[in-house]
Write a protein that holds these residues in place. Structure first.
Motif, PDB file in Angstrom:
ATOM      1  N   TYR A  54      11.932   1.770   3.049  1.00 32.52           N
ATOM      2  CA  TYR A  54      13.289   1.870   2.822  1.00 32.52           C
ATOM      3  C   TYR A  54      13.623   0.759   2.005  1.00 32.52           C
ATOM      4  CZ  TYR A  54      18.600  -0.065   3.588  1.00 32.52           C
ATOM      5  OH  TYR A  54      19.368  -0.412   2.498  1.00 32.52           O
ATOM      6  N   LYS A  55      12.459  -0.004   2.040  1.00 34.97           N
ATOM      7  CA  LYS A  55      11.869  -1.354   1.368  1.00 34.97           C
ATOM      8  C   LYS A  55      11.978  -1.297  -0.282  1.00 34.97           C
ATOM      9  CE  LYS A  55      12.086  -5.974   0.680  1.00 34.97           C
ATOM     10  NZ  LYS A  55      12.829  -6.931  -0.118  1.00 34.97           N
ATOM     11  N   VAL A  56      10.672  -0.078  -0.500  1.00 30.93           N
ATOM     12  CA  VAL A  56      10.065   0.709  -1.452  1.00 30.93           C
ATOM     13  C   VAL A  56      10.871   0.816  -2.378  1.00 30.93           C
ATOM     14  CG1 VAL A  56       8.806   1.724  -2.239  1.00 30.93           C
ATOM     15  CG2 VAL A  56       8.022   0.741  -0.511  1.00 30.93           C
ATOM     16  N   ILE A  57      11.885   1.935  -1.406  1.00 30.80           N
ATOM     17  CA  ILE A  57      12.584   3.205  -2.239  1.00 30.80           C
ATOM     18  C   ILE A  57      13.280   2.367  -2.869  1.00 30.80           C
ATOM     19  CG2 ILE A  57      14.479   4.784  -2.758  1.00 30.80           C
ATOM     20  CD1 ILE A  57      13.067   5.839   0.006  1.00 30.80           C
ATOM     21  N   PHE A  58      14.369   0.996  -2.391  1.00 35.81           N
ATOM     22  CA  PHE A  58      15.657   0.136  -2.444  1.00 35.81           C
ATOM     23  C   PHE A  58      15.376  -0.455  -3.715  1.00 35.81           C
ATOM     24  CE2 PHE A  58      18.549  -2.995  -2.842  1.00 35.81           C
ATOM     25  CZ  PHE A  58      19.102  -2.416  -2.122  1.00 35.81           C
ATOM     26  N   VAL A  59      13.663  -0.953  -3.954  1.00 34.82           N
ATOM     27  CA  VAL A  59      13.305  -2.059  -4.522  1.00 34.82           C
ATOM     28  C   VAL A  59      12.885  -1.574  -5.949  1.00 34.82           C
ATOM     29  CG1 VAL A  59      12.137  -4.135  -5.297  1.00 34.82           C
ATOM     30  CG2 VAL A  59      13.652  -3.863  -2.705  1.00 34.82           C
ATOM     31  N   PRO A  88       0.975  -1.039  -0.114  1.00 29.96           N
ATOM     32  CA  PRO A  88       0.059   0.154  -0.363  1.00 29.96           C
ATOM     33  C   PRO A  88       0.993   1.217  -0.155  1.00 29.96           C
ATOM     34  CG  PRO A  88       0.058  -0.753   1.791  1.00 29.96           C
ATOM     35  CD  PRO A  88       0.741  -2.070   1.080  1.00 29.96           C
ATOM     36  N   ILE A  89       1.894   1.409   0.998  1.00 33.28           N
ATOM     37  CA  ILE A  89       2.931   2.490   0.689  1.00 33.28           C
ATOM     38  C   ILE A  89       3.305   2.828  -0.885  1.00 33.28           C
ATOM     39  CG2 ILE A  89       5.542   3.133   0.864  1.00 33.28           C
ATOM     40  CD1 ILE A  89       5.140   2.289   4.110  1.00 33.28           C
ATOM     41  N   PHE A  90       4.152   1.546  -1.802  1.00 34.19           N
ATOM     42  CA  PHE A  90       4.519   2.130  -3.046  1.00 34.19           C
ATOM     43  C   PHE A  90       2.782   2.759  -3.458  1.00 34.19           C
ATOM     44  CE2 PHE A  90       4.760   1.423  -7.313  1.00 34.19           C
ATOM     45  CZ  PHE A  90       5.814   2.149  -7.868  1.00 34.19           C
ATOM     46  N   ALA A  91       1.462   1.619  -3.301  1.00 37.21           N
ATOM     47  CA  ALA A  91       0.428   1.779  -4.138  1.00 37.21           C
ATOM     48  C   ALA A  91       0.388   3.784  -4.284  1.00 37.21           C
ATOM     49  CB  ALA A  91      -0.756   1.807  -3.770  1.00 37.21           C
ATOM     50  N   ALA A  92       0.220   3.840  -3.147  1.00 33.27           N
ATOM     51  CA  ALA A  92       0.028   5.299  -2.269  1.00 33.27           C
ATOM     52  C   ALA A  92       0.936   6.227  -3.537  1.00 33.27           C
ATOM     53  CB  ALA A  92       0.226   5.668  -1.105  1.00 33.27           C
ATOM     54  N   LEU A  93       2.045   5.926  -3.129  1.00 30.32           N
ATOM     55  CA  LEU A  93       3.828   6.876  -3.767  1.00 30.32           C
ATOM     56  C   LEU A  93       3.169   7.086  -5.133  1.00 30.32           C
ATOM     57  CD1 LEU A  93       5.837   8.260  -3.065  1.00 30.32           C
ATOM     58  CD2 LEU A  93       7.126   6.039  -3.484  1.00 30.32           C
ATOM     59  N   HIS A  94       2.905   5.761  -5.672  1.00 23.23           N
ATOM     60  CA  HIS A  94       2.463   5.805  -6.949  1.00 23.23           C
ATOM     61  C   HIS A  94       1.892   6.080  -7.618  1.00 23.23           C
ATOM     62  CE1 HIS A  94       2.786   3.763 -11.316  1.00 23.23           C
ATOM     63  NE2 HIS A  94       1.826   3.687 -11.470  1.00 23.23           N
ATOM     64  N   ALA A 104       4.552  14.237  -0.644  1.00 24.12           N
ATOM     65  CA  ALA A 104       2.918  13.967  -0.031  1.00 24.12           C
ATOM     66  C   ALA A 104       2.966  13.187   1.206  1.00 24.12           C
ATOM     67  CB  ALA A 104       2.473  14.053  -1.154  1.00 24.12           C
ATOM     68  N   LEU A 105       3.439  11.684   0.365  1.00 28.97           N
ATOM     69  CA  LEU A 105       3.407  10.018   1.125  1.00 28.97           C
ATOM     70  C   LEU A 105       3.446  10.665   2.937  1.00 28.97           C
ATOM     71  CD1 LEU A 105       2.474   7.523   1.298  1.00 28.97           C
ATOM     72  CD2 LEU A 105       4.810   6.907   0.954  1.00 28.97           C
ATOM     73  N   THR A 106       4.586  11.076   3.095  1.00 29.35           N
ATOM     74  CA  THR A 106       4.575  11.950   4.380  1.00 29.35           C
ATOM     75  C   THR A 106       3.471  12.346   4.884  1.00 29.35           C
ATOM     76  OG1 THR A 106       7.154  11.805   4.070  1.00 29.35           O
ATOM     77  CG2 THR A 106       6.257  12.071   5.941  1.00 29.35           C
ATOM     78  N   LEU A 107       3.233  13.170   4.590  1.00 30.47           N
ATOM     79  CA  LEU A 107       2.181  14.022   4.896  1.00 30.47           C
ATOM     80  C   LEU A 107       0.738  13.359   5.092  1.00 30.47           C
ATOM     81  CD1 LEU A 107       2.129  17.571   3.050  1.00 30.47           C
ATOM     82  CD2 LEU A 107       2.221  17.086   5.513  1.00 30.47           C
ATOM     83  N   ALA A 108       0.570  12.688   4.201  1.00 31.87           N
ATOM     84  CA  ALA A 108      -0.510  11.330   3.945  1.00 31.87           C
ATOM     85  C   ALA A 108      -0.008  10.285   5.318  1.00 31.87           C
ATOM     86  CB  ALA A 108      -0.533  10.415   2.987  1.00 31.87           C
ATOM     87  N   ILE A 109       1.090  10.024   5.498  1.00 34.61           N
ATOM     88  CA  ILE A 109       1.075   9.145   7.139  1.00 34.61           C
ATOM     89  C   ILE A 109       0.374   9.659   7.998  1.00 34.61           C
ATOM     90  CG2 ILE A 109       2.762   7.509   8.078  1.00 34.61           C
ATOM     91  CD1 ILE A 109       4.603   7.421   5.179  1.00 34.61           C
ATOM     92  N   LYS A 110       1.164  10.588   8.375  1.00 28.21           N
ATOM     93  CA  LYS A 110       0.679  11.283   9.522  1.00 28.21           C
ATOM     94  C   LYS A 110      -0.183  11.715  10.029  1.00 28.21           C
ATOM     95  CE  LYS A 110       4.325  12.420  11.587  1.00 28.21           C
ATOM     96  NZ  LYS A 110       5.366  11.521  12.689  1.00 28.21           N
ATOM     97  N   ALA A 111      -0.946  11.978   8.858  1.00 33.39           N
ATOM     98  CA  ALA A 111      -2.259  12.390   9.297  1.00 33.39           C
ATOM     99  C   ALA A 111      -2.981  11.316   9.622  1.00 33.39           C
ATOM    100  CB  ALA A 111      -3.107  13.038   7.680  1.00 33.39           C
ATOM    101  N   LEU A 112      -2.921  10.123   8.814  1.00 35.35           N
ATOM    102  CA  LEU A 112      -3.176   8.872   9.558  1.00 35.35           C
ATOM    103  C   LEU A 112      -2.820   8.757  11.006  1.00 35.35           C
ATOM    104  CD1 LEU A 112      -3.169   6.528   5.807  1.00 35.35           C
ATOM    105  CD2 LEU A 112      -5.173   7.346   6.746  1.00 35.35           C
TER     106      LEU A 112
END
Length: 614
Positions: A464-469, A366-372, A387-395
């Motif tokens: 970290y996994k998403v960014i690396f992979v 779900p993190i990558f789906a949101a990032l995409h 933007a993803l960081t803002l969304a995670i902090k809001a959740l």
């Protein structure tokens, strides 16, 4: 005791620094460009091991394992070829064996330099590390190995020119004994090839044979990362079960007499796929959905060839009959949207799992789906991370709010807690009982302050996994000098971040570790500012730990991917804003500038006069 604690922390920090410098100066040996068991140039000329047909009573005694077929070394220019040209791919098919053995990816380059070569995925026999795919028929009852097309069969072009979307090619071969083999190959605009194999029996005898697909890789890839967070090797899906097999594990397979090599065989009844995965690229054999097949992974130790096979059930072919077998071959980039489309629209079950989501797949997916999605909306992956960081902090804000409120109440209880400590003295049991009674009375959870940190750990690792992979972060720019979010910040204090006329130290060197870039420096400053929401601890040990923590993290994360550092900076600044607002809402105005000034004062400097008279 305070001095002992200081010495312990100092010794621990010094030991950590020594170990870090040691690994930088004397890193583990890099993997060899080619596998140590890689064959010599002469041995590499040999083709793959031919598969054994599927077990079938109709096959009779003739359904035995075929032996490997050797071939003379060949260069790409020495063999007739059919060109491949699509919006995503360029290459050719060798008519010797009908092998797809020359393929490059138009949209991807080896480095961020726009003039660097495009990524080459498949390479023919005669190259340094051959890597190719081929299809054929394994002989059963009534057929000898030389009566079916093999790795060295010279096919003829029956129709078609350059293979491209909407323009398939057809190959044909007559065995001279009544059987005519045809192979129609088509390709879409991305990375999927469709292969239809047919056999026409014009002879007088019934024969049995089994259609197969092979991907062969001579030696291990030269650019392997060999990093625990990423799987590189063989990968497959069998009836909903994912298998990820390292190259080393394939080499340790027991000898399978029927396959003629160390091998592992899996019978697939409902559907699946099998192939090789690299960091960003993949080749995969995909039999038609619902088709039972035998999935084989094997290793030829004499020639250093890793091999995957999908062998469909043996077909009996009476005189005058024609039999057809369909399959597909994916050869290309592991683009999330493309692979998801093949899974959801084209029926390739579980194909999205070919991307290594790891143990935290319930977070990474779900993190990558949101990032995409954010990247599609914004058009820049760096801003999408923010933007993803803002969304995670809001959740997680409701939980964080409760945590920050609890922390604020704990600060208000500090005077009462100090009184309890004075009254209890050395009686730890009494101290604990009184503290628990105070927490219960004031409805405060002392562990609530840890919840944001505990939540942050799996989110940080998943990102970290998403960014690396994931491929989408590779060579993705942000702003200015950040041209690759999957790589560390290329700027360096060594040349004043590009202002001085000399190059920055190479990544991974000692100088690169010391002379950090702009983003790691911003990370350290953001952590330091976040600390200044609260006064400096009075305990010397805690004071030392808090003073060093931002700068230790700054150097530790300096070599991490830029995208991850951007996330951490954004997270720190959002957290700073949230904590400041919550503390203000509870009547406490943090003296940020006062705390910053206090942190620069000497530890032995007397406390300022409060103005109160005794």
């Amino acid at each position: 005791m305070d001095d002992q604690n200081k010495n312990l922390i100092f010794a621990t920090a010094l030991s950590f620094l020594v170990i870090l410098v040691w690994f930088v100066m004397f890193p583990p040996p890099e993997p060899a460009p080619t596998d140590p068991n890689a064959p010599t140039a002469e041995a590499q000329a040999d083709g793959p091991l031919a598969p054994a047909p599927s077990a079938d009573p109709a096959a009779g005694d003739g359904a035995t394992a075929a032996t490997g077929t050797g071939a003379a070394a060949e260069a790409a220019a020495d063999v007739p070829r059919v060109a491949i040209d699509t919006p995503s791919l360029v290459g050719s098919i060798s008519l010797k064996g009908g092998r797809l053995d020359e393929l490059s990816l138009k949209d991807y380059r080896e480095t961020i330099d726009p003039e660097s070569p495009i990524v080459r995925l498949l390479t023919p026999l005669g190259s340094v590390t051959p890597y190719y795919a081929l299809h054929g028929w394994a002989p059963g009852a009534g057929l000898a190995p030389d009566q079916v097309p093999g790795p060295n069969t010279l096919w003829q072009v029956e129709s078609g020119g350059t293979l491209s979307p909407g323009a398939p090619i057809a190959l044909a071969w007559d065995n001279g004994a009544g059987l005519t083999f045809r192979r129609e190959i088509s390709v879409d605009e991305d990375y999927m090839f469709s292969v239809r194999q047919t056999v026409e029996n014009r002879g007088n005898n019934e024969v049995s044979l089994a259609p197969y697909g092979i991907i062969a890789r001579h030696g291990q890839p030269a650019d392997m990362k060999n990093f625990f967070i990423l799987h590189e090797g063989l990968i497959g899906m069998a009836d909903g079960t994912l298998a990820e097999i390292d190259y080393d594990d394939v080499e340790e397979y027991p000898l399978n007499p029927r396959e003629g090599a160390p091998a592992e065989v899996t019978q697939v009844t409902e559907g699946g796929w099998l192939g090789f995965t690299d960091h960003y690229w993949m080749t995969t054999l995909i039999p038609a959905p619902g088709t039972p097949f035998k999935a084989v992974t094997k290793y030829d130790p004499q020639r250093g060839i890793y091999q995957t096979e999908t062998v469909q059930q043996t077909r009996s072919l009476a005189p005058g009959e024609t039999v057809t077998a369909d399959s597909r071959l994916f050869a290309g980039a592991k683009e999330w949207a493309t692979i998801r489309r093949y899974q959801d629209e084209d029926g390739v079950n579980g194909f999205l799992d070919s991307i290594d989501w790891g143990w935290f797949f319930f977070l990474t997916k779900p993190i990558f789906a949101a990032l995409h999605w954010f990247n599609l909306m914004i058009g820049n992956m760096g801003w999408a991370i923010i933007a993803l960081t803002l969304a995670i902090k809001a959740l997680v804000l409701p939980l964080a709010y409760k945590s920050y409120v609890s922390m604020a109440k704990m600060k208000e209880l500090q005077p009462e807690m100090e009184k309890i400590k004075e009254i209890a003295g050395d009686d730890r049991q009494k101290l604990q009982q009184e503290m628990m009674a105070l927490y219960k009375k004031e409805k405060v959870n002392p562990a609530a302050g840890c919840l944001p940190i505990l939540l942050q750990i799996p989110i940080f690792f998943s990102l970290y996994k998403v960014i690396f992979v994931t491929l989408e972060l590779r060579h993705a720019p942000w702003i200015g000098w950040i041209r690759d979010l999957s790589a560390p910040d290329p700027s360096s204090l060594y040349n004043l971040w590009g202002l001085l006329p000399w190059a920055a130290p190479e990544s991974g060197s000692v100088l690169a570790l010391i002379f950090i870039g702009v983003l790691p420096l911003c990370l350290g400053v953001s952590m330091w500012l976040q600390q200044k929401l609260n006064p400096t601890p009075t305990d010397p040990t805690q004071k030392m730990i808090f003073a060093w923590m931002p700068w230790v993290f700054m150097f530790m994360l300096g070599s991490f991917a830029s995208g991850l550092v951007i996330y951490w900076i954004a997270n720190n600044m959002i957290t700073f804003t949230q904590q400041y607002a919550i503390m203000r809402s509870h009547g406490h105005k943090p003296d940020v500038f006062g705390n910053i000034k206090a942190s620069f004062k000497r530890a032995n400097k007397p406390a300022p006069d409060t103005g109160k008279k005794k």
